[in-house]
Write a protein that holds these residues in place. Structure first.
Motif, PDB file in Angstrom:
ATOM      1  N   PHE A  21       0.835  -1.199   0.000  1.00  0.00           N
ATOM      2  CA  PHE A  21       0.000   0.000   0.000  1.00  0.00           C
ATOM      3  C   PHE A  21       0.873   1.254   0.000  1.00  0.00           C
ATOM      4  CE2 PHE A  21      -2.363   3.399   2.056  1.00  0.00           C
ATOM      5  CZ  PHE A  21      -3.481   3.456   1.234  1.00  0.00           C
ATOM      6  N   ALA A  22       1.949   1.237   0.795  1.00  0.00           N
ATOM      7  CA  ALA A  22       2.874   2.383   0.843  1.00  0.00           C
ATOM      8  C   ALA A  22       3.472   2.653  -0.532  1.00  0.00           C
ATOM      9  CB  ALA A  22       3.974   2.133   1.868  1.00  0.00           C
ATOM     10  N   CYS A  23       3.801   1.607  -1.262  1.00  0.00           N
ATOM     11  CA  CYS A  23       4.345   1.783  -2.618  1.00  0.00           C
ATOM     12  C   CYS A  23       3.315   2.440  -3.531  1.00  0.00           C
ATOM     13  CB  CYS A  23       4.789   0.438  -3.197  1.00  0.00           C
ATOM     14  SG  CYS A  23       6.294  -0.228  -2.465  1.00  0.00           S
ATOM     15  N   ARG A  24       2.067   1.986  -3.471  1.00  0.00           N
ATOM     16  CA  ARG A  24       1.018   2.579  -4.313  1.00  0.00           C
ATOM     17  C   ARG A  24       0.772   4.044  -3.942  1.00  0.00           C
ATOM     18  NH1 ARG A  24      -2.848  -1.766  -2.802  1.00  0.00           N
ATOM     19  NH2 ARG A  24      -4.365  -0.099  -2.738  1.00  0.00           N
ATOM     20  N   LEU A  25       0.745   4.324  -2.648  1.00  0.00           N
ATOM     21  CA  LEU A  25       0.540   5.695  -2.184  1.00  0.00           C
ATOM     22  C   LEU A  25       1.708   6.589  -2.596  1.00  0.00           C
ATOM     23  CD1 LEU A  25      -1.311   7.527  -0.466  1.00  0.00           C
ATOM     24  CD2 LEU A  25       0.041   6.835   1.521  1.00  0.00           C
ATOM     25  N   THR A  26       2.922   6.072  -2.469  1.00  0.00           N
ATOM     26  CA  THR A  26       4.114   6.825  -2.859  1.00  0.00           C
ATOM     27  C   THR A  26       4.106   7.104  -4.356  1.00  0.00           C
ATOM     28  OG1 THR A  26       5.385   5.909  -1.024  1.00  0.00           O
ATOM     29  CG2 THR A  26       6.646   6.787  -2.894  1.00  0.00           C
ATOM     30  N   LYS A  28       1.516   7.336  -6.311  1.00  0.00           N
ATOM     31  CA  LYS A  28       0.485   8.334  -6.592  1.00  0.00           C
ATOM     32  C   LYS A  28       0.996   9.741  -6.258  1.00  0.00           C
ATOM     33  CE  LYS A  28      -4.328   9.419  -5.658  1.00  0.00           C
ATOM     34  NZ  LYS A  28      -5.554   8.997  -4.983  1.00  0.00           N
ATOM     35  N   ALA A  29       1.654   9.890  -5.118  1.00  0.00           N
ATOM     36  CA  ALA A  29       2.195  11.193  -4.732  1.00  0.00           C
ATOM     37  C   ALA A  29       3.302  11.626  -5.691  1.00  0.00           C
ATOM     38  CB  ALA A  29       2.720  11.133  -3.300  1.00  0.00           C
ATOM     39  N   TYR A  30       4.175  10.693  -6.053  1.00  0.00           N
ATOM     40  CA  TYR A  30       5.261  10.997  -6.994  1.00  0.00           C
ATOM     41  C   TYR A  30       4.697  11.491  -8.337  1.00  0.00           C
ATOM     42  CZ  TYR A  30       8.579   9.967 -10.710  1.00  0.00           C
ATOM     43  OH  TYR A  30       9.346  10.049 -11.840  1.00  0.00           O
ATOM     44  N   LEU A  31       3.650  10.826  -8.827  1.00  0.00           N
ATOM     45  CA  LEU A  31       3.047  11.221 -10.099  1.00  0.00           C
ATOM     46  C   LEU A  31       2.375  12.591 -10.016  1.00  0.00           C
ATOM     47  CD1 LEU A  31       1.629   7.776 -11.276  1.00  0.00           C
ATOM     48  CD2 LEU A  31       3.640   9.013 -12.176  1.00  0.00           C
ATOM     49  N   ARG A  32       2.121  13.051  -8.808  1.00  0.00           N
ATOM     50  CA  ARG A  32       1.573  14.398  -8.596  1.00  0.00           C
ATOM     51  C   ARG A  32       2.689  15.398  -8.263  1.00  0.00           C
ATOM     52  NH1 ARG A  32      -3.991  13.289  -5.201  1.00  0.00           N
ATOM     53  NH2 ARG A  32      -5.065  12.294  -6.932  1.00  0.00           N
ATOM     54  N   ALA A  37       8.827  11.312   1.749  1.00  0.00           N
ATOM     55  CA  ALA A  37       9.732  10.658   2.691  1.00  0.00           C
ATOM     56  C   ALA A  37       9.017   9.424   3.218  1.00  0.00           C
ATOM     57  CB  ALA A  37      10.072  11.589   3.855  1.00  0.00           C
ATOM     58  N   ILE A  38       9.739   8.316   3.334  1.00  0.00           N
ATOM     59  CA  ILE A  38       9.164   7.095   3.892  1.00  0.00           C
ATOM     60  C   ILE A  38       9.979   6.733   5.124  1.00  0.00           C
ATOM     61  CG2 ILE A  38       8.581   4.685   3.518  1.00  0.00           C
ATOM     62  CD1 ILE A  38       8.539   5.294   0.495  1.00  0.00           C
ATOM     63  N   LEU A  39       9.309   6.692   6.285  1.00  0.00           N
ATOM     64  CA  LEU A  39       9.960   6.341   7.537  1.00  0.00           C
ATOM     65  C   LEU A  39       9.696   4.865   7.822  1.00  0.00           C
ATOM     66  CD1 LEU A  39      11.502   7.120  10.133  1.00  0.00           C
ATOM     67  CD2 LEU A  39       9.283   7.801  11.114  1.00  0.00           C
ATOM     68  N   THR A  40      10.782   4.085   7.882  1.00  0.00           N
ATOM     69  CA  THR A  40      10.675   2.654   8.182  1.00  0.00           C
ATOM     70  C   THR A  40      11.141   2.397   9.608  1.00  0.00           C
ATOM     71  OG1 THR A  40      12.894   2.204   7.338  1.00  0.00           O
ATOM     72  CG2 THR A  40      11.060   2.005   5.771  1.00  0.00           C
ATOM     73  N   GLU A  41      10.874   1.202  10.090  1.00  0.00           N
ATOM     74  CA  GLU A  41      11.262   0.847  11.457  1.00  0.00           C
ATOM     75  C   GLU A  41      12.772   0.649  11.589  1.00  0.00           C
ATOM     76  OE1 GLU A  41      10.436   0.506  15.369  1.00  0.00           O
ATOM     77  OE2 GLU A  41       8.928   0.896  13.837  1.00  0.00           O
ATOM     78  N   GLY A  90      12.579  17.940   4.948  1.00  0.00           N
ATOM     79  CA  GLY A  90      11.122  17.902   4.915  1.00  0.00           C
ATOM     80  C   GLY A  90      10.620  17.387   3.574  1.00  0.00           C
ATOM     81  N   ALA A  91       9.314  17.163   3.502  1.00  0.00           N
ATOM     82  CA  ALA A  91       8.713  16.644   2.275  1.00  0.00           C
ATOM     83  C   ALA A  91       7.242  17.044   2.232  1.00  0.00           C
ATOM     84  CB  ALA A  91       8.861  15.128   2.220  1.00  0.00           C
ATOM     85  N   ASP A  92       6.656  16.883   1.056  1.00  0.00           N
ATOM     86  CA  ASP A  92       5.224  17.132   0.924  1.00  0.00           C
ATOM     87  C   ASP A  92       4.409  16.059   1.649  1.00  0.00           C
ATOM     88  OD1 ASP A  92       5.531  19.389  -0.881  1.00  0.00           O
ATOM     89  OD2 ASP A  92       6.135  17.913  -2.385  1.00  0.00           O
ATOM     90  N   LEU A  93       4.954  14.834   1.666  1.00  0.00           N
ATOM     91  CA  LEU A  93       4.252  13.710   2.274  1.00  0.00           C
ATOM     92  C   LEU A  93       5.236  12.831   3.013  1.00  0.00           C
ATOM     93  CD1 LEU A  93       1.721  11.835   2.585  1.00  0.00           C
ATOM     94  CD2 LEU A  93       2.445  10.747   0.428  1.00  0.00           C
ATOM     95  N   LEU A  94       4.899  12.472   4.243  1.00  0.00           N
ATOM     96  CA  LEU A  94       5.624  11.457   4.984  1.00  0.00           C
ATOM     97  C   LEU A  94       4.751  10.219   5.035  1.00  0.00           C
ATOM     98  CD1 LEU A  94       7.886  10.374   6.890  1.00  0.00           C
ATOM     99  CD2 LEU A  94       6.457  11.188   8.775  1.00  0.00           C
ATOM    100  N   VAL A  95       5.276   9.089   4.571  1.00  0.00           N
ATOM    101  CA  VAL A  95       4.594   7.805   4.693  1.00  0.00           C
ATOM    102  C   VAL A  95       5.265   7.094   5.867  1.00  0.00           C
ATOM    103  CG1 VAL A  95       4.061   5.609   3.575  1.00  0.00           C
ATOM    104  CG2 VAL A  95       4.095   7.723   2.222  1.00  0.00           C
ATOM    105  N   ASN A  96       4.538   6.942   6.958  1.00  0.00           N
ATOM    106  CA  ASN A  96       5.113   6.351   8.166  1.00  0.00           C
ATOM    107  C   ASN A  96       4.788   4.866   8.241  1.00  0.00           C
ATOM    108  OD1 ASN A  96       6.339   5.868  10.586  1.00  0.00           O
ATOM    109  ND2 ASN A  96       5.034   7.236  11.779  1.00  0.00           N
ATOM    110  N   LEU A  97       5.823   4.047   8.037  1.00  0.00           N
ATOM    111  CA  LEU A  97       5.695   2.597   8.180  1.00  0.00           C
ATOM    112  C   LEU A  97       6.313   2.115   9.486  1.00  0.00           C
ATOM    113  CD1 LEU A  97       6.602   1.521   4.539  1.00  0.00           C
ATOM    114  CD2 LEU A  97       4.372   1.337   5.651  1.00  0.00           C
ATOM    115  N   SER A  98       6.738   3.043  10.313  1.00  0.00           N
ATOM    116  CA  SER A  98       7.351   2.671  11.586  1.00  0.00           C
ATOM    117  C   SER A  98       6.302   2.723  12.691  1.00  0.00           C
ATOM    118  CB  SER A  98       8.514   3.609  11.921  1.00  0.00           C
ATOM    119  OG  SER A  98       8.039   4.836  12.432  1.00  0.00           O
ATOM    120  N   ASN A  99       6.718   2.306  13.870  1.00  0.00           N
ATOM    121  CA  ASN A  99       5.839   2.375  15.035  1.00  0.00           C
ATOM    122  C   ASN A  99       6.132   3.613  15.873  1.00  0.00           C
ATOM    123  OD1 ASN A  99       4.407  -0.063  14.595  1.00  0.00           O
ATOM    124  ND2 ASN A  99       6.190  -1.212  15.268  1.00  0.00           N
ATOM    125  N   ARG A 100       6.837   4.572  15.303  1.00  0.00           N
ATOM    126  CA  ARG A 100       7.257   5.770  16.029  1.00  0.00           C
ATOM    127  C   ARG A 100       6.658   7.018  15.419  1.00  0.00           C
ATOM    128  NH1 ARG A 100      13.134   5.024  14.410  1.00  0.00           N
ATOM    129  NH2 ARG A 100      12.026   4.084  12.706  1.00  0.00           N
TER     130      ARG A 100
END
Length: 150
Positions: A21-26, A28-32, A37-41, A90-100
């Motif tokens: 899902f994060a890949c699809r969301l990313t 979509k944002a990239y195409l716009r 930024a993607i935060l992983t654990e 900073g970024a337009d969108l942060l996709v948070n995949l971490s627990n923090r």
């Protein structure tokens, strides 16, 4: 300044579904033309997601890099991955995949929290929801299954 935090709650309890899902969301944002930024654990998660961003779709790929230190994520890279909640510009969108919680969430115009059905990760997601609410950020929750469109 953060405009909104979206919580995407998946019905599946596997982290892999969240990553897809994060890949699809990313994408979509990239195409716009958004910087993402993607935060992983962990760094290992960043490396695994790095591979998935190259292969998750047959239509193309999302140009990205793993953030290592100040200055490594360049303007030529519209997407960067990091396991450091302080890491990266900073970024337009942060996709948070971490627990923090991300440190300094105001660095991101929007934040997407991806929560799968694992009980512990849901509990930690609720804690982040409360923190964002205390920061008086606009919150939205979306209940999704694996086939949901963004």
């Amino acid at each position: 300044m953060t405009e909104r935090v979206d919580f995407y709650v998946l019905k599946d309890a596997t982290p892999k579904q969240g990553w897809q899902f994060a890949c699809r969301l990313t994408e979509k944002a990239y195409l716009r033309n958004m910087r993402v930024a993607i935060l992983t654990e962990t760094r290992a998660d960043s490396l695994s997601l790095d591979g998935l961003l190259w292969t998750f779709t047959d239509r193309g790929f999302v140009p990205h890099e793993i953030y290592r230190e100040a200055g490594s994520a360049t303007s030529a890279s519209p997407v960067y991955l990091t396991a450091d909640p302080d890491g990266g510009p900073g970024a337009d969108l942060l996709v948070n995949l971490s627990n923090r919680m991300p440190n300094q969430p105001q660095r991101f115009a929007r934040i997407a929290e991806i929560i799968d059905a694992d009980a512990e990760r849901k509990r930690l997601g609720r804690e982040r929801f409360k923190c964002y609410r205390e920061l008086q950020l606009a919150l939205e929750t979306h209940q999704l299954d694996a086939a949901s469109d963004i």
